[in-house]
Design a protein around this motif. Structure first.
Motif, PDB file in Angstrom:
ATOM      1  N   PRO A   1       0.617  -1.113   0.137  1.00 49.44           N
ATOM      2  CA  PRO A   1       0.016  -0.190  -0.213  1.00 49.44           C
ATOM      3  C   PRO A   1       0.850   1.279   0.087  1.00 49.44           C
ATOM      4  O   PRO A   1       0.560   2.426  -0.730  1.00 49.44           O
ATOM      5  CB  PRO A   1      -0.844  -0.083   1.314  1.00 49.44           C
ATOM      6  N   LEU A   2       1.983   1.250   0.684  1.00 48.03           N
ATOM      7  CA  LEU A   2       2.801   2.497   0.790  1.00 48.03           C
ATOM      8  C   LEU A   2       3.411   2.780  -0.672  1.00 48.03           C
ATOM      9  O   LEU A   2       3.781   3.873  -0.920  1.00 48.03           O
ATOM     10  CB  LEU A   2       4.168   2.336   1.823  1.00 48.03           C
ATOM     11  N   GLY A   3       3.665   1.695  -1.491  1.00 41.82           N
ATOM     12  CA  GLY A   3       4.070   1.790  -2.738  1.00 41.82           C
ATOM     13  C   GLY A   3       3.049   2.345  -3.855  1.00 41.82           C
ATOM     14  O   GLY A   3       3.434   3.161  -4.628  1.00 41.82           O
ATOM     15  N   VAL A   4       1.925   1.957  -3.467  1.00 39.67           N
ATOM     16  CA  VAL A   4       0.744   2.417  -4.474  1.00 39.67           C
ATOM     17  C   VAL A   4       0.655   3.671  -4.122  1.00 39.67           C
ATOM     18  O   VAL A   4       0.286   4.492  -5.078  1.00 39.67           O
ATOM     19  CB  VAL A   4      -0.436   1.601  -4.139  1.00 39.67           C
ATOM     20  N   LEU A   5       0.523   4.160  -2.972  1.00 38.04           N
ATOM     21  CA  LEU A   5       0.234   5.440  -2.532  1.00 38.04           C
ATOM     22  C   LEU A   5       1.582   6.323  -3.134  1.00 38.04           C
ATOM     23  O   LEU A   5       1.088   7.815  -3.457  1.00 38.04           O
ATOM     24  CB  LEU A   5       0.312   5.633  -0.870  1.00 38.04           C
ATOM     25  N   ALA A   6       2.741   6.013  -2.862  1.00 43.11           N
ATOM     26  CA  ALA A   6       3.812   6.931  -3.350  1.00 43.11           C
ATOM     27  C   ALA A   6       3.709   7.170  -4.986  1.00 43.11           C
ATOM     28  O   ALA A   6       4.037   7.978  -5.398  1.00 43.11           O
ATOM     29  CB  ALA A   6       5.086   6.092  -3.099  1.00 43.11           C
ATOM     30  N   GLY A   7       3.431   5.954  -5.538  1.00 44.39           N
ATOM     31  CA  GLY A   7       3.197   6.086  -7.031  1.00 44.39           C
ATOM     32  C   GLY A   7       2.094   6.983  -7.498  1.00 44.39           C
ATOM     33  O   GLY A   7       2.189   7.810  -8.181  1.00 44.39           O
ATOM     34  N   ALA A   8       0.827   7.177  -6.662  1.00 47.62           N
ATOM     35  CA  ALA A   8      -0.135   7.869  -7.040  1.00 47.62           C
ATOM     36  C   ALA A   8       0.271   9.402  -6.770  1.00 47.62           C
ATOM     37  O   ALA A   8      -0.217  10.151  -7.185  1.00 47.62           O
ATOM     38  CB  ALA A   8      -1.336   7.582  -6.096  1.00 47.62           C
ATOM     39  N   LEU A   9       0.910   9.522  -5.418  1.00 50.86           N
ATOM     40  CA  LEU A   9       1.417  10.981  -4.996  1.00 50.86           C
ATOM     41  C   LEU A   9       2.336  11.651  -5.951  1.00 50.86           C
ATOM     42  O   LEU A   9       2.457  12.696  -5.856  1.00 50.86           O
ATOM     43  CB  LEU A   9       1.830  11.037  -3.788  1.00 50.86           C
ATOM     44  N   THR A  10       3.100  10.842  -6.751  1.00 52.90           N
ATOM     45  CA  THR A  10       4.198  11.489  -7.575  1.00 52.90           C
ATOM     46  C   THR A  10       3.693  12.108  -8.656  1.00 52.90           C
ATOM     47  O   THR A  10       4.150  13.003  -9.548  1.00 52.90           O
ATOM     48  CB  THR A  10       5.125  10.309  -8.170  1.00 52.90           C
ATOM     49  N   PHE A  11       2.226  12.180  -9.117  1.00 52.30           N
ATOM     50  CA  PHE A  11       1.573  12.866 -10.091  1.00 52.30           C
ATOM     51  C   PHE A  11       1.524  14.261  -9.510  1.00 52.30           C
ATOM     52  O   PHE A  11       1.515  15.279 -10.348  1.00 52.30           O
ATOM     53  CB  PHE A  11       0.131  12.332 -10.572  1.00 52.30           C
TER      54      PHE A  11
ATOM     55  N   LEU B   1       5.353  18.373  -4.399  1.00 52.70           N
ATOM     56  CA  LEU B   1       4.747  18.356  -3.044  1.00 52.70           C
ATOM     57  C   LEU B   1       4.588  16.919  -2.982  1.00 52.70           C
ATOM     58  O   LEU B   1       4.568  16.381  -1.764  1.00 52.70           O
ATOM     59  CB  LEU B   1       3.320  18.951  -2.891  1.00 52.70           C
ATOM     60  N   GLY B   2       4.263  16.140  -4.076  1.00 52.12           N
ATOM     61  CA  GLY B   2       3.713  14.621  -4.053  1.00 52.12           C
ATOM     62  C   GLY B   2       4.835  13.740  -3.493  1.00 52.12           C
ATOM     63  O   GLY B   2       4.642  12.573  -2.602  1.00 52.12           O
ATOM     64  N   ALA B   3       6.002  14.090  -3.649  1.00 51.45           N
ATOM     65  CA  ALA B   3       7.065  13.134  -3.086  1.00 51.45           C
ATOM     66  C   ALA B   3       7.279  13.451  -1.592  1.00 51.45           C
ATOM     67  O   ALA B   3       7.577  12.497  -0.809  1.00 51.45           O
ATOM     68  CB  ALA B   3       8.589  13.594  -4.032  1.00 51.45           C
ATOM     69  N   ILE B   4       7.189  14.501  -1.338  1.00 52.97           N
ATOM     70  CA  ILE B   4       7.187  14.913   0.295  1.00 52.97           C
ATOM     71  C   ILE B   4       5.980  14.023   0.906  1.00 52.97           C
ATOM     72  O   ILE B   4       6.021  13.220   1.983  1.00 52.97           O
ATOM     73  CB  ILE B   4       7.199  16.289   0.602  1.00 52.97           C
TER      74      ILE B   4
END
Length: 115
Positions: A2-12, A16-19
Motif C-alpha cells: 500500500p505504501l508503494g501504491v500511495l507513493a506512485g499515486a502521489l508522484t503525479f 509536493l507529491g514526493a514529500i
C-alpha cells in the motif's frame, strides 16, 4: 504494497507529491527505530530524484518528443510567471504548442518552413 501504491499515486503531484508520499513511510519506519527512519528518508529521496530528474525526462522525450532542456526551461519560465500552477501546466502546454506548430504550420507549408 500500500505504501508503494500511495507513493506512485502521489508522484503525479509535482514537487509536493514526493514529500507527501514519504510521510506514511517515515511514520511506519518510526515504529522500528531512528536508523530505519533515516534509511527510509534516503530511499524515498533517491527514488524521487531518479524518477523526477532521469526517468520522467526520458519518457517525455520518447513519448512526446520533448527535449529535456525544453521541458526544464518551460517549467522555469512558467513557474516564474504563474508559480506552482505554471510548473504543473508547463510540460503539457509545451507539448501542445509543439504539436500545434507541427500540425498547422509545418505540415501545411513544408516548403516555406524549409526555405
Amino acid at each position: 504494497m500500500p505504501l508503494g501504491v500511495l507513493a506512485g499515486a502521489l508522484t503525479f503531484i509535482p514537487y509536493l507529491g514526493a514529500i507527501l508520499a514519504g510521510i506514511p513511510g517515515v511514520i511506519v519506519a518510526a515504529t522500528v527505530g531512528p536508523s530505519t527512519i533515516l534509511w527510509v528518508i534516503l530511499l524515498y529521496a533517491f527514488c524521487h530524484l531518479v524518477e523526477g530528474y532521469i526517468l520522467s525526462l526520458i519518457v517525455m522525450r520518447k513519448a512526446a518528443h520533448l527535449r529535456p532542456a525544453l521541458t526544464v526551461l518551460s517549467m522555469v519560465f512558467l513557474g516564474g510567471l504563474y508559480g506552482f500552477f505554471g510548473v504543473v501546466i508547463a510540460t503539457p502546454l509545451t507539448a501542445t504548442i509543439i504539436l500545434l506548430v507541427q500540425e498547422i504550420y509545418i505540415q501545411d507549408n513544408p516548403r516555406e518552413f524549409l526555405a
